[in-house]
Design an enzyme around this catalytic site. Structure first.
Site, PDB file in Angstrom:
ATOM      1  N   PHE A  73     -88.285  -4.771 -17.846  1.00 60.82           N
ATOM      2  CA  PHE A  73     -87.800  -5.755 -18.813  1.00 60.82           C
ATOM      3  C   PHE A  73     -87.007  -5.007 -19.880  1.00 60.82           C
ATOM      4  O   PHE A  73     -87.537  -4.136 -20.547  1.00 60.82           O
ATOM      5  CB  PHE A  73     -88.948  -6.536 -19.470  1.00 60.82           C
ATOM      6  CG  PHE A  73     -88.440  -7.667 -20.327  1.00 60.82           C
ATOM      7  CD1 PHE A  73     -88.142  -8.901 -19.755  1.00 60.82           C
ATOM      8  CD2 PHE A  73     -88.203  -7.483 -21.681  1.00 60.82           C
ATOM      9  CE1 PHE A  73     -87.640  -9.936 -20.536  1.00 60.82           C
ATOM     10  CE2 PHE A  73     -87.699  -8.520 -22.463  1.00 60.82           C
ATOM     11  CZ  PHE A  73     -87.416  -9.745 -21.886  1.00 60.82           C
ATOM     12  N   ASP A 101     -86.185   3.496 -22.046  1.00 61.92           N
ATOM     13  CA  ASP A 101     -86.399   2.339 -22.916  1.00 61.92           C
ATOM     14  C   ASP A 101     -87.830   2.441 -23.447  1.00 61.92           C
ATOM     15  O   ASP A 101     -88.792   2.109 -22.751  1.00 61.92           O
ATOM     16  CB  ASP A 101     -86.186   1.057 -22.095  1.00 61.92           C
ATOM     17  CG  ASP A 101     -86.491  -0.201 -22.892  1.00 61.92           C
ATOM     18  OD1 ASP A 101     -87.150  -0.105 -23.937  1.00 61.92           O
ATOM     19  OD2 ASP A 101     -86.085  -1.294 -22.443  1.00 61.92           O
ATOM     20  N   LYS A 129     -89.203  -3.000 -31.582  1.00 64.00           N
ATOM     21  CA  LYS A 129     -90.588  -3.457 -31.747  1.00 64.00           C
ATOM     22  C   LYS A 129     -91.334  -2.787 -32.912  1.00 64.00           C
ATOM     23  O   LYS A 129     -91.138  -3.146 -34.059  1.00 64.00           O
ATOM     24  CB  LYS A 129     -91.349  -3.298 -30.434  1.00 64.00           C
ATOM     25  CG  LYS A 129     -90.892  -4.337 -29.384  1.00 64.00           C
ATOM     26  CD  LYS A 129     -91.912  -4.500 -28.288  1.00 64.00           C
ATOM     27  CE  LYS A 129     -91.473  -5.459 -27.212  1.00 64.00           C
ATOM     28  NZ  LYS A 129     -91.720  -6.855 -27.511  1.00 64.00           N
TER      29      LYS A 129
HETATM   30  C1  LIG Z   1     -89.262  -2.479 -22.849  1.00 71.37           C
HETATM   31  C2  LIG Z   1     -88.503  -3.551 -23.575  1.00 71.37           C
HETATM   32  N1  LIG Z   1     -87.173  -3.435 -23.715  1.00 71.37           N
HETATM   33  C3  LIG Z   1     -86.449  -4.372 -24.365  1.00 71.37           C
HETATM   34  C4  LIG Z   1     -87.041  -5.477 -24.903  1.00 71.37           C
HETATM   35  C5  LIG Z   1     -86.205  -6.494 -25.632  1.00 71.37           C
HETATM   36  O1  LIG Z   1     -86.439  -6.407 -26.993  1.00 71.37           O
HETATM   37  P1  LIG Z   1     -85.975  -7.604 -27.962  1.00 71.37           P
HETATM   38  O2  LIG Z   1     -86.815  -8.793 -27.631  1.00 71.37           O
HETATM   39  O3  LIG Z   1     -86.232  -7.060 -29.353  1.00 71.37           O
HETATM   40  O4  LIG Z   1     -84.519  -7.827 -27.710  1.00 71.37           O
HETATM   41  C6  LIG Z   1     -88.429  -5.647 -24.770  1.00 71.37           C
HETATM   42  C7  LIG Z   1     -89.095  -6.854 -25.298  1.00 71.37           C
HETATM   43  O5  LIG Z   1     -90.167  -7.219 -24.930  1.00 71.37           O
HETATM   44  C8  LIG Z   1     -89.174  -4.661 -24.095  1.00 71.37           C
HETATM   45  O6  LIG Z   1     -90.508  -4.772 -23.929  1.00 71.37           O
END
Ligand SMILES: Cc1ncc(COP(=O)(O)O)c(C=O)c1O
Length: 394
Positions: free
Chosen positions: A135, A220, A249
């Protein structure tokens, strides 16, 4: 339905099936709803409230900065963003920082940077290999990077340049690599995908492959970073230094901020090639600086290792007691429990009735991502509630 829930259904786009609780206040690991009911919060804004709700250090930094300077354009120097960048660089293996507003935006920037690198150094290579079950966010490109059909199918055609291959499968990455590949993008531990851990040597093998091919490794760490898994960044536990790393986050402990960081060799943007109106905003940077400084000064990551292990042991104890639990997995305070049937929703509701907020990550699994400042007492309380609800549900 409460007044607020009625108004929401009238005015708000229905993009999420909400839990029927209207939260009005938070402190530490606790929140209160509009009827004054208290809950122990093991969701923490989806792994965001790293220092808990309204931590005094963060609240103070925001209040002071709000009275001093909230926003300028990035044409000018502002101090909080530079202080934050220095702290991030001094405590990571990366050399340069770009600040934005969310996780998806951080990942977009990371992919743009990798494409820029490919254009300059890899004969125009632009493709990014990412993993199934991952994700990476909700923008169109990040939907293409996110290897989950349910997020992709409603939005075809997706932007070109993304290839999804199996997670924890180095041979799949090798097979998908072509002369068009500029980077591999992975979560060290998949969060939204179900708290999926790779084999210990997977990331190392991916990094070696990237180095061999001259490609970049983007990690990520939006969910796993900032202490969540028991080190400041999860990649430290896997002995890997990414070329680019993304954060969001927990970085602002609730204040929206995202970042991507890069090694010097990959920091190839020149002025005008990337930007953000709000990115690096003094208010959000003051919150993130206060969060990170507190974490480092108080070894919060070390404490996460201890309390995370204690929590995992308690969950393992429940697994011994309830055969319907098939697996306990995760690191630090990013943990999941899987069941042999789809009882996640029923358990979530029963936890709610007993004053505990949890996340149903899959129909048959719960995810726990409490604030990083919890102690064993809160773990005992949460696992006590789980024990009680498991006895009634299974
Ligand atoms: C690993 C990861 N990358 C990217 C995102 C996307 O972040 P945002 O919701 O702040 O755009 C999330 C959100 O849950 C995530 O868990």
């Amino acid at each position: 339905m409460s007044k607020w829930q009625e108004l929401e259904s009238k005015y708000f786009m229905h993009t999420v099936d909400r839990v029927p609780v209207t939260i009005v206040r938070g402190e530490g690991a606790r929140v209160w709803d509009d009827s004054g009911r208290e809950y122990l919060d093991f969701v923490a804004g989806w792994a965001v409230n790293s220092l808990g709700h309204c931590h005094p250090v963060v609240a103070q930094a925001v209040a002071e900065q709000a009275r001093t300077l909230i926003q300028t354009s990035n044409q000018f120097y502002t101090i909080p963003q530079i202080q934050l960048a220095e702290l991030l660089v001094q405590n990571s293996c990366l050399d340069k920082v770009f600040l934005g507003n969310s996780g998806a935006e951080a990942n977009e920037g990371a992919v743009k940077l990798a494409r820029r690198y490919g254009e300059r150094n890899l004969n125009g290579a632009y493709e990014v290999i990412s993993a199934t079950g991952s994700f990476h966010g909700r923008t169109l490109s990040m939907v293409a990077a996110t290897g989950q059909a349910k997020h992709q199918q409603p939005y075809y055609p997706l932007p070109a340049g993304f290839v999804n291959v199996g997670f924890n499968d180095i041979e799949a990455i090798k097979a998908a690599t072509t002369d068009k590949t500029c980077a591999v993008m992975l979560e060290p531990i998949q969060g939204e995908g179900g708290v999926n851990l790779p084999d210990d040597n997977y990331l190392k093998m991916v990094k070696e492959w990237c180095d061999r091919k001259g490609m970049l490794l983007i990690l990520d760490e939006i969910q796993t970073g900032i202490g969540r898994t028991g080190t400041l960044f999860a990649c430290e536990q896997y002995g890997v230094e990414p070329d680019i790393m993304t954060l969001a986050k927990g970085l602002g402990s609730g204040v929206p901020i995202g970042a991507f960081m890069a090694k010097d060799k990959a920091s190839v943007f020149v002025p005008g090639e990337h930007g953000s109106t709000f990115g690096g905003n003094p208010l959000t940077c003051a919150a993130a600086y206060a969060t990170l400084k507190f974490m480092l000064d108080n070894d919060i990551a070390g404490k996460v290792r201890e309390v995370g292990q204690y929590f995992k042991n308690r969950l393992e104890g429940l697994k011994q007691k309830y055969p319907s639990i098939t697996e306990v997995r995760g690191r630090g305070l990013l943990l999941a429990v899987e069941f042999d049937s789809d009882i996640g929703g029923a358990l979530l509701n029963a936890c709610l009735e007993n004053g505990l907020l949890v996340n149903r990550i899959r129909p048959n699994a719960l995810r726990f991502m409490p604030p990083l400042i919890i102690g064993n007492d809160e773990v005992d309380e949460a696992t006590g509630i789980l024990d009680k609800v498991l006895a009634s549900v299974v």
